[in-house]
Motif scaffolding. Sequence first.
Motif, PDB file in Angstrom:
ATOM      1  N   ASP A  78       0.885  -1.453  -0.151  1.00  0.00           N
ATOM      2  CA  ASP A  78       0.050   0.037   0.275  1.00  0.00           C
ATOM      3  C   ASP A  78       0.580   1.131   0.024  1.00  0.00           C
ATOM      4  OD1 ASP A  78       1.002   0.340   2.389  1.00  0.00           O
ATOM      5  OD2 ASP A  78      -1.206   0.268   3.312  1.00  0.00           O
ATOM      6  N   GLU A 122       1.785   2.592   2.106  1.00  0.00           N
ATOM      7  CA  GLU A 122       3.177   3.181   2.957  1.00  0.00           C
ATOM      8  C   GLU A 122       4.056   1.777   2.958  1.00  0.00           C
ATOM      9  OE1 GLU A 122       0.230   3.350   6.994  1.00  0.00           O
ATOM     10  OE2 GLU A 122       0.090   5.268   6.408  1.00  0.00           O
ATOM     11  N   THR A 141      -7.584  -0.756  -0.391  1.00  0.00           N
ATOM     12  CA  THR A 141      -6.391   0.226  -0.183  1.00  0.00           C
ATOM     13  C   THR A 141      -6.809   1.771  -0.981  1.00  0.00           C
ATOM     14  OG1 THR A 141      -3.723   0.485  -0.596  1.00  0.00           O
ATOM     15  CG2 THR A 141      -5.545  -0.722  -1.900  1.00  0.00           C
ATOM     16  N   THR A 142      -5.918   2.274  -0.442  1.00  0.00           N
ATOM     17  CA  THR A 142      -6.067   3.799  -0.864  1.00  0.00           C
ATOM     18  C   THR A 142      -4.607   3.848  -2.365  1.00  0.00           C
ATOM     19  OG1 THR A 142      -6.265   4.782   1.022  1.00  0.00           O
ATOM     20  CG2 THR A 142      -5.404   6.820  -0.732  1.00  0.00           C
ATOM     21  N   ASP A 194      -2.729   5.719  -5.738  1.00  0.00           N
ATOM     22  CA  ASP A 194      -1.597   6.015  -5.063  1.00  0.00           C
ATOM     23  C   ASP A 194      -1.799   7.309  -6.516  1.00  0.00           C
ATOM     24  OD1 ASP A 194      -0.598   5.254  -3.232  1.00  0.00           O
ATOM     25  OD2 ASP A 194       0.492   3.547  -4.500  1.00  0.00           O
ATOM     26  N   HIS A 200     -11.856   7.567  10.933  1.00  0.00           N
ATOM     27  CA  HIS A 200     -10.667   7.937  10.416  1.00  0.00           C
ATOM     28  C   HIS A 200     -10.440   7.653   8.641  1.00  0.00           C
ATOM     29  CE1 HIS A 200      -7.784   9.706  13.153  1.00  0.00           C
ATOM     30  NE2 HIS A 200      -7.617   8.687  14.020  1.00  0.00           N
ATOM     31  N   GLU A 251      -9.607   7.053   6.269  1.00  0.00           N
ATOM     32  CA  GLU A 251      -8.354   6.228   5.519  1.00  0.00           C
ATOM     33  C   GLU A 251      -9.002   5.200   6.037  1.00  0.00           C
ATOM     34  OE1 GLU A 251      -6.950  10.600   5.477  1.00  0.00           O
ATOM     35  OE2 GLU A 251      -7.559   8.933   6.136  1.00  0.00           O
ATOM     36  N   THR A 252      -9.392   4.549   6.936  1.00  0.00           N
ATOM     37  CA  THR A 252      -9.553   3.511   7.484  1.00  0.00           C
ATOM     38  C   THR A 252     -11.051   2.270   6.482  1.00  0.00           C
ATOM     39  OG1 THR A 252     -10.564   3.917   9.607  1.00  0.00           O
ATOM     40  CG2 THR A 252      -7.942   3.710   9.063  1.00  0.00           C
ATOM     41  N   ARG A 256      -3.182  16.478   4.282  1.00  0.00           N
ATOM     42  CA  ARG A 256      -3.578  14.754   3.885  1.00  0.00           C
ATOM     43  C   ARG A 256      -3.547  15.251   1.670  1.00  0.00           C
ATOM     44  NH1 ARG A 256      -6.815  13.638   8.610  1.00  0.00           N
ATOM     45  NH2 ARG A 256      -5.656  13.299  10.207  1.00  0.00           N
ATOM     46  N   ARG A 306      -5.981  14.372  -0.712  1.00  0.00           N
ATOM     47  CA  ARG A 306      -8.020  14.159  -0.636  1.00  0.00           C
ATOM     48  C   ARG A 306      -8.054  14.731  -2.178  1.00  0.00           C
ATOM     49  NH1 ARG A 306      -7.259  12.370   3.717  1.00  0.00           N
ATOM     50  NH2 ARG A 306      -8.505  13.221   5.338  1.00  0.00           N
ATOM     51  N   VAL A 340     -12.077  10.980   0.926  1.00  0.00           N
ATOM     52  CA  VAL A 340     -11.022   9.882   0.537  1.00  0.00           C
ATOM     53  C   VAL A 340     -11.903   8.904  -0.408  1.00  0.00           C
ATOM     54  CG1 VAL A 340     -10.054   8.143   1.624  1.00  0.00           C
ATOM     55  CG2 VAL A 340     -10.098  10.770   2.881  1.00  0.00           C
ATOM     56  N   LYS A 394     -11.207   4.489  -1.129  1.00  0.00           N
ATOM     57  CA  LYS A 394     -10.490   3.464  -1.219  1.00  0.00           C
ATOM     58  C   LYS A 394     -10.960   2.913  -2.560  1.00  0.00           C
ATOM     59  CE  LYS A 394      -9.030   2.592   2.070  1.00  0.00           C
ATOM     60  NZ  LYS A 394      -8.999   2.000   2.991  1.00  0.00           N
TER      61      LYS A 394
END
Length: 283
Positions: free
Chosen positions: A34, A36, A46-47, A49, A90, A92-93, A156, A158, A213, A215
């Motif tokens: 991911d 990170e 996942t987010t 990229d 959050h 992102e989760t 962050r 967005r 956000v 995902k």
Amino acid sequence: MPVKPLSFKGDKKTKKRKHRDHDGDAPSKPSGVDGEGAPLDEDSWTTPDAISDLSGPTIIVLPTSPPTCLASDANGNVFASQLENIVEAHAETAEPHDVRQVWVANQIPGTGQISFKGSHGGYLSCDSMGILGARREARGVEEGFTVDLIQSDEGRLRWIFQTAATKTDQGEAGKRYLSAATDVPRKEEDEKKKVSISLRGDAEAGASTAEMVVKMQARFKPNLQRDKETKANEKVSRKELEHAVGRRLEDDEIKRLKRARKNGTYHEEILDVRVKGKHDKFA
């Protein structure tokens, strides 16, 4: 690419039997990373990229309180659906728990835009007045969104979704975006009323209500696909190697050829091993 069945938190996962290679090695499990650097499970969310990553099952998390995401029902109505699978609010989760929260993203060739198809077959749309819907099963001008990445005031990343409500004659100032605003009751006697969320497609640039956000399901992320293809190319059995060379191989020769397959020098090594075998035969 066909969309595979979705999985949500709490679902029972079926165990897959591991097939072993002919030389006794178990194949590697496909994996990716991911943003990170953490390993990814294919069924996780996942987010993305980059904008070019957007493909397959996607959820659009709205900047609302409580946390919600964009959803559509069987009648093509678009609404804010409260998120249950989220850690400490959050965004992102977030992960979906209802198929109505999922949109299948597809890049529209030659336009630089992306379409989002709802679970009931209708594409997310925005008309010139900023009204959202998901009723049409074919893509048109109103079903295309220009998606961009920006940095929010908190630093962050967005996502913003430019809509068909754009007033093209006003240039940059005429661009309009998907937005979600929480309508908080102003009077004390209204505090017990249910919080409502206003969804529009005509927010101006820079509005915090337009910062989303996104995902996506990990299996559709390009770097994961590349890793799977690379591993498939690297994977080769003893039987296949011996067939390619034309004789039985020693363990060190097997390792040498597998390493060459990984490094991209497979065909050269195959020829070398063949030549060595002929030399040994007549030695």
